[in-house]
Motif scaffolding. Structure first.
Motif, PDB file in Angstrom:
ATOM      1  N   TRP A  67      76.506  26.656  83.140  1.00  0.00           N
ATOM      2  CA  TRP A  67      76.963  28.037  83.119  1.00  0.00           C
ATOM      3  C   TRP A  67      77.562  28.299  81.744  1.00  0.00           C
ATOM      4  N   SER A  68      77.106  29.331  81.066  1.00  0.00           N
ATOM      5  CA  SER A  68      77.666  29.689  79.757  1.00  0.00           C
ATOM      6  C   SER A  68      78.237  31.097  79.859  1.00  0.00           C
ATOM      7  N   TYR A  69      79.560  31.171  79.692  1.00  0.00           N
ATOM      8  CA  TYR A  69      80.245  32.454  79.756  1.00  0.00           C
ATOM      9  C   TYR A  69      80.469  32.977  78.344  1.00  0.00           C
ATOM     10  N   LEU A  70      79.966  34.200  78.088  1.00  0.00           N
ATOM     11  CA  LEU A  70      80.107  34.840  76.780  1.00  0.00           C
ATOM     12  C   LEU A  70      81.217  35.880  76.872  1.00  0.00           C
ATOM     13  N   VAL A  76      77.714  35.641  82.291  1.00  0.00           N
ATOM     14  CA  VAL A  76      77.513  34.201  82.408  1.00  0.00           C
ATOM     15  C   VAL A  76      76.027  33.946  82.651  1.00  0.00           C
ATOM     16  N   ASN A  77      75.455  33.046  81.842  1.00  0.00           N
ATOM     17  CA  ASN A  77      74.054  32.664  81.990  1.00  0.00           C
ATOM     18  C   ASN A  77      73.998  31.323  82.705  1.00  0.00           C
ATOM     19  N   THR A 177      82.353  23.267  86.951  1.00  0.00           N
ATOM     20  CA  THR A 177      81.517  24.331  87.520  1.00  0.00           C
ATOM     21  C   THR A 177      82.181  25.685  87.288  1.00  0.00           C
ATOM     22  N   PHE A 178      81.375  26.696  87.125  1.00  0.00           N
ATOM     23  CA  PHE A 178      81.850  28.066  86.915  1.00  0.00           C
ATOM     24  C   PHE A 178      82.461  28.593  88.206  1.00  0.00           C
ATOM     25  N   ASP A 179      83.634  29.209  88.108  1.00  0.00           N
ATOM     26  CA  ASP A 179      84.319  29.783  89.261  1.00  0.00           C
ATOM     27  C   ASP A 179      84.295  31.309  89.135  1.00  0.00           C
ATOM     28  N   LYS A 180      83.464  31.963  89.919  1.00  0.00           N
ATOM     29  CA  LYS A 180      83.297  33.426  89.861  1.00  0.00           C
ATOM     30  C   LYS A 180      84.621  34.156  90.107  1.00  0.00           C
ATOM     31  N   LYS A 181      85.527  33.561  90.910  1.00  0.00           N
ATOM     32  CA  LYS A 181      86.816  34.219  91.199  1.00  0.00           C
ATOM     33  C   LYS A 181      87.671  34.370  89.941  1.00  0.00           C
ATOM     34  N   GLU A 187      79.002  39.595  84.611  1.00  0.00           N
ATOM     35  CA  GLU A 187      77.626  39.778  85.091  1.00  0.00           C
ATOM     36  C   GLU A 187      76.970  38.405  85.103  1.00  0.00           C
ATOM     37  N   VAL A 188      76.387  38.027  86.234  1.00  0.00           N
ATOM     38  CA  VAL A 188      75.744  36.721  86.363  1.00  0.00           C
ATOM     39  C   VAL A 188      74.241  36.870  86.129  1.00  0.00           C
ATOM     40  N   ILE A 189      73.715  36.104  85.159  1.00  0.00           N
ATOM     41  CA  ILE A 189      72.283  36.139  84.830  1.00  0.00           C
ATOM     42  C   ILE A 189      71.724  34.741  85.103  1.00  0.00           C
ATOM     43  N   ASP A 190      70.910  34.635  86.160  1.00  0.00           N
ATOM     44  CA  ASP A 190      70.363  33.349  86.550  1.00  0.00           C
ATOM     45  C   ASP A 190      69.029  33.125  85.845  1.00  0.00           C
TER      46      ASP A 190
END
Length: 192
Positions: A67-70, A76-77, A177-181, A187-190
């Motif tokens: 997960w890469s958060y910009l 997050v990609n 691991t990325f924590d969405k909370k 914006e999540v881009i899978d």
């Protein structure tokens, strides 16, 4: 007898990789000098997992998913990187790169930053490889990396200098691991 006591490049990198694996959790801070500019960051490692924090980007890797958060775009990609892609993100993946596709030799440097160190030079055996030359400096006593310098196919050079290295850290697997909370508006881009 003196020649027999001199370690070779492969032996040094084998021992450095073994020492790295035995250390448990590791926290490293570093500075990067690259054509795009200089930056600082930190990486926390545990086995194949890592959390990499640099200016504007936070990257989590749990051994399979990344997960890469910009920060700038609040996105997050999500991807499943190849081993080659991991080498460009996780500098410690370079500790195993030497096992395939590189000629190794010891350099002439005997110190780095005032510390007794080995200089190991890796040269790509294939001209098409992205990383054409990697120079790794490791301390002679603990075999901890001090600097990793890489030259890419196009001639661009990147140097990663280790500014602090702490071993024996205890990390929970959730750290990787990325924590969405924590990033509710991202914006999540899978991309998998």
């Amino acid at each position: 007898p003196m020649v027999a006591q001199q370690p070779d490049a492969r032996d040094i990198l084998d021992r450095a990789a073994d020492a790295f694996r035995r250390e448990g959790g590791i926290k490293i801070t570093f500075s990067v000098r690259a054509p795009e500019g200089n930056s600082n960051g930190s990486i926390r490692l545990k086995g194949d997992k890592f959390l990499l924090e640099t200016e504007g980007v936070t990257t989590w890797f749990d051994g399979r998913t990344q997960w890469s958060y910009l920060t700038n775009s609040d996105e997050v990609n999500i991807s499943e990187p190849t081993p080659e892609e991991l080498q460009s993100i996780n500098p410690y993946a370079l500790l195993s790169i030497y096992k395939q596709g590189y000629h190794m030799k010891l350099g002439k440097a005997d110190t780095y930053g005032g510390k007794p160190a080995y200089e190991v030079i890796l040269t790509a055996s294939n001209r098409k490889q992205d990383l054409q030359c990697v120079i790794i400096y490791v301390t002679k006593d603990t075999l901890q990396p001090l600097c990793i310098s890489m030259t890419q196919k196009g001639g661009n050079s990147v140097a990663i200098r280790i500014t602090s290295y702490k071993t024996g850290e205890s990390y929970n697997d959730n750290l990787f691991t990325f924590d969405k909370k924590v990033y509710p508006t991202a914006e999540v881009i899978d991309l998998r």
